[in-house]
Design a protein around this motif. Structure first.
Motif, PDB file in Angstrom:
ATOM      1  N   ALA A 156      40.352  39.434  33.430  1.00  0.00           N
ATOM      2  CA  ALA A 156      41.064  38.385  34.170  1.00  0.00           C
ATOM      3  C   ALA A 156      40.846  37.024  33.521  1.00  0.00           C
ATOM      4  CB  ALA A 156      40.578  38.357  35.618  1.00  0.00           C
ATOM      5  N   ASN A 202      52.649  34.276  44.470  1.00  0.00           N
ATOM      6  CA  ASN A 202      52.735  35.587  45.113  1.00  0.00           C
ATOM      7  C   ASN A 202      54.093  35.698  45.802  1.00  0.00           C
ATOM      8  OD1 ASN A 202      52.143  38.076  46.163  1.00  0.00           O
ATOM      9  ND2 ASN A 202      50.766  37.308  47.756  1.00  0.00           N
ATOM     10  N   TYR A 335      50.477  35.706  38.712  1.00  0.00           N
ATOM     11  CA  TYR A 335      49.676  35.529  39.928  1.00  0.00           C
ATOM     12  C   TYR A 335      48.178  35.814  39.727  1.00  0.00           C
ATOM     13  CZ  TYR A 335      48.194  36.215  44.803  1.00  0.00           C
ATOM     14  OH  TYR A 335      47.533  36.171  46.001  1.00  0.00           O
ATOM     15  N   PRO A 336      47.779  36.945  39.100  1.00  0.00           N
ATOM     16  CA  PRO A 336      46.339  37.179  38.895  1.00  0.00           C
ATOM     17  C   PRO A 336      45.676  36.110  38.031  1.00  0.00           C
ATOM     18  CG  PRO A 336      47.586  39.205  38.558  1.00  0.00           C
ATOM     19  CD  PRO A 336      48.583  38.092  38.640  1.00  0.00           C
ATOM     20  N   GLN A 339      45.212  32.999  40.125  1.00  0.00           N
ATOM     21  CA  GLN A 339      44.080  33.204  41.028  1.00  0.00           C
ATOM     22  C   GLN A 339      42.751  33.003  40.289  1.00  0.00           C
ATOM     23  OE1 GLN A 339      45.098  37.183  42.682  1.00  0.00           O
ATOM     24  NE2 GLN A 339      44.804  36.228  44.681  1.00  0.00           N
ATOM     25  N   GLN A 340      42.687  33.570  39.069  1.00  0.00           N
ATOM     26  CA  GLN A 340      41.478  33.417  38.264  1.00  0.00           C
ATOM     27  C   GLN A 340      41.253  31.952  37.903  1.00  0.00           C
ATOM     28  OE1 GLN A 340      39.173  35.618  37.413  1.00  0.00           O
ATOM     29  NE2 GLN A 340      38.019  34.167  36.170  1.00  0.00           N
TER      30      GLN A 340
END
Length: 659
Positions: A156, A202, A335-336, A339-340
């Motif tokens: 990530a 998201n 999105y990931p 978030q990271q």
């Protein structure tokens, strides 16, 4: 005795609710603010102590000036009423009164309640250099730790590095984390804000494109671009319809205007429909038929068409090349990583705070957030902020909050003052500002706070009040006419975030200028042509070419010519001004002239140019001793003594007064 206008008097006397004063430049807002405070202190029917008022200014200098003005006014009031114990008490309380910047108020609160914050009460404010060094150390350690992780966590993290940095280093990731940290801290709940921003990516559950806030921004910008194209097409079409215009171009302009207008309607509706339509359109060739027409108008028509064709090409290639589903797929894929990224910012914030605590340091952002921590009840949420018992004690203490330069308040500061204001419904906030003078958005000021109140308070049904101070007592009629003319063209809801209506215009009010000679006193626009090859006019540099001079030097020379002309060195007599102290006309002096720059980057070069023309000049420069022109020349002398083959120091010495 000062004669106040009706609007100024209303701003001085009004009470019983929140008040927003939209005070234009030169409208006497500081004088009104001071008079309002004085009238509250000398009011015998409902006397107020100075320490029951919180007066917030934008700078320490402004706070000191306001304190001084209030002190002078109190002394005069005491001379008129020497038996007043109340006035004597106010003079004794003045030095401890809450007249300061908001950061100074926060500092007082944080020092008083440091025990609640697990903070060393002997903390000090970190300077910018020190804070930056700590930031770099913390973020370096954080990224190094992440590079050492394994498994899904490392994957990530590498996703963030791959997307937001180049193949040489990760400096861009560091810069992104720091920028996001700075933005996040402008919110009362930074970590909640970061999570909220990440959730925008998201998009899997979103069906209606109107639910996508970023798409609305794109649509609005596309709409503005298409509107500009329509205007250019209309101008071109108008040229073709003139008697000596290029009428053989009319058919092309009409056809292209038609599909630009159609695209504008589609953009306001469905994004995919707009993409399909825009892809189908193409620009034909202008008619090559030879007709008798004005060559200038023909060239103007071609230039207008080239302009909107270029706009269309950029719009079609950059924004409307893909359908909405493709954008949404990309966002979901991002999105990931987002978030990271939010996690990295939160971890940086936590470690940075810990490092500062260990060193007993705080920065200005910390002061605001620590103060919020004291004033917000622990049961609060981002959606519902509840004042703590300490905040309630401040509500009981302060009978009125007077906020200067309110247009440059940010969301954290707004939350702070709201927590300690009267929340019973009547309101006790007196906010003064002018959104047209908001220049600190780059420091995260939020002028929409002012604008929202400006619009809401104008409703007669609203419990709060809006007062417009538009009369300008500072400038001549010509200056105000020029400013109003420019602002009417530029200000709108989309550009400038407000409409420049009649209420917002600057109104000429200083009638003492009426008796001045108005010859050659109109507003001027001076354009410096850097493409010319004529020799500079200055006698000492008559061999220099204009194109070889730096921009700052050219600008400095333009200033010097105008200043010498105003002073009367051209033999036409000096310009007349009104002396502020005597209210009489006199010849202008050097000290009456100020040069306002967008930034101080060019200031040293301009100062040096004015000095060479014999004009006394002073500038507040923060460049330091080693950046002074005299020191730089001597450093160049030392460098060529050490090594005469150094071209740049050698040229600097040759151009200096030494040679």
């Amino acid at each position: 005795m000062v004669k106040w206008t009706d609007e100024q008097q209303l701003a001085i006397d009004a009470k019983g609710h929140d008040i927003l004063v939209a005070a234009a430049a030169g409208s006497g807002k500081t004088a009104v603010l001071v008079e309002r405070i004085i009238q509250k202190l000398v009011n015998q029917n409902d006397p107020v102590d100075i320490d029951q008022l919180l007066v917030v200014t934008f700078t320490n200098a402004a706070a000191q000036e306001m304190r001084s003005r209030i002190g002078t006014a109190l002394e005069k009031a005491l001379e008129a009423n020497p038996s007043s114990q109340h006035l004597r008490k106010q003079l004794s309380l003045l030095q401890n009164a809450s007249i300061s910047t908001l950061h100074s108020f926060c500092l007082d609160v944080v020092r008083k309640y440091a025990y609640m914050l697990d903070l060393d009460p002997g903390f000090r404010i970190a300077d910018d250099l020190e804070a930056d060094l700590i930031r770099q150390e913390v973020i370096g350690d954080l990224l190094e730790e992440w590079y050492g992780k394994e498994g899904e966590e490392q994957a990530a993290f590498f996703g963030v590095v791959d997307r937001f940095s180049n193949d040489r280093n990760d400096l861009e990731v560091e810069d992104l984390i720091l920028k996001l940290y700075d933005f996040a801290t402008q919110n009362p709940y930074p970590e909640a804000w970061l999570d909220q921003m990440a959730e925008l990516y998201n998009v899997s559950a979103i069906q209606d494109e109107n639910e996508l806030p970023w798409l609305q921004v794109l649509k609005r910008e596309a709409n503005d671009q298409l509107q500009a194209m329509l205007q250019e097409a209309d101008q071109g079409l108008a040229l073709t319809r003139e008697p000596d215009g290029p009428h053989h171009y009319a058919e092309t302009f009409e056809a292209e205007r038609k599909f630009i207008a159609a695209a504008k309607l589609l953009v306001e509706g469905s994004w995919n429909d707009a993409v399909s339509f825009i892809k189908e359109q193409s620009f034909g060739r202008l008619s090559g038929k030879k007709v008798e027409c004005d060559d200038m108008k023909k060239s103007q028509a071609k230039a207008l068409r080239d302009s909107y064709k270029k706009r269309w090409g950029k719009l079609a290639g950059d924004w409307f090349a893909r359908k909405l589903e493709v954008y949404l797929t990309d966002m979901l894929e991002l999105y990931p990583s987002i978030q990271q990224l939010a996690l990295l910012v939160k971890q940086f914030r936590s470690r940075y705070q810990l490092e500062k605590r260990e060193r007993a340091l705080v920065d200005f952002s910390d002061l605001e957030h620590f103060c919020l921590e004291v004033l917000i009840d622990e049961n609060s949420t981002p959606e519902q902020i509840i004042p703590s018992s300490i905040a309630e004690s401040y509500q009981n203490r302060f009978k009125e909050l007077l906020l200067d330069e309110y247009q440059d308040t940010n969301l954290v500061q707004e939350t702070l003052v709201t927590l300690i204001s009267d929340r019973s419904g009547s309101g006790n906030m007196f906010m003064v500002g002018d959104v047209k003078q908001s220049i600190y958005r780059f420091r995260h000021a939020e002028p929409t706070l002012f604008l929202n109140k400006y619009k809401a308070f104008s409703n007669p049904q609203h419990p709060a009040m809006r007062i417009d101070l538009a009369s300008n007592f500072r400038s001549r009629q010509q200056v105000l006419d020029g400013a109003n003319y420019i602002f009417r063209q530029l200000f709108s809801e989309d550009v400038g975030e407000m409409q420049y209506e009649k209420e917002a215009e600057l109104i000429y009010a200083n009638k003492m200028y009426d008796d001045l000679k108005q010859d050659d006193a109109d507003v001027e626009l001076v354009i410096i042509n850097r493409d010319g090859t004529e020799e500079a006019e200055d006698a000492d540099t008559d061999t220099e070419m204009v194109e070889d001079l730096e921009k700052a030097q050219l600008e400095g020379r333009a200033y010097s010519r105008m200043i010498q002309q105003w002073i009367g060195h051209d033999g036409h007599g000096a310009m007349k001004v009104v002396d502020k102290s005597t209210q009489q006309q006199r010849d202008i002096q050097y000290r009456d002239i100020v040069i306002l720059l967008r930034s101080m980057t060019w200031a040293p070069a301009i100062v040096e140019e004015l000095k060479q023309q014999g004009i006394p000049v002073y500038a507040e420069l923060s460049t330091g001793y080693l950046e002074a022109i005299e020191i730089k020349v001597m450093m160049s002398v030392l460098k060529i003594i050490d090594n005469p083959l150094q071209d740049i120091p050698f040229a600097a010495v040759l151009r200096s007064p030494i040679i």
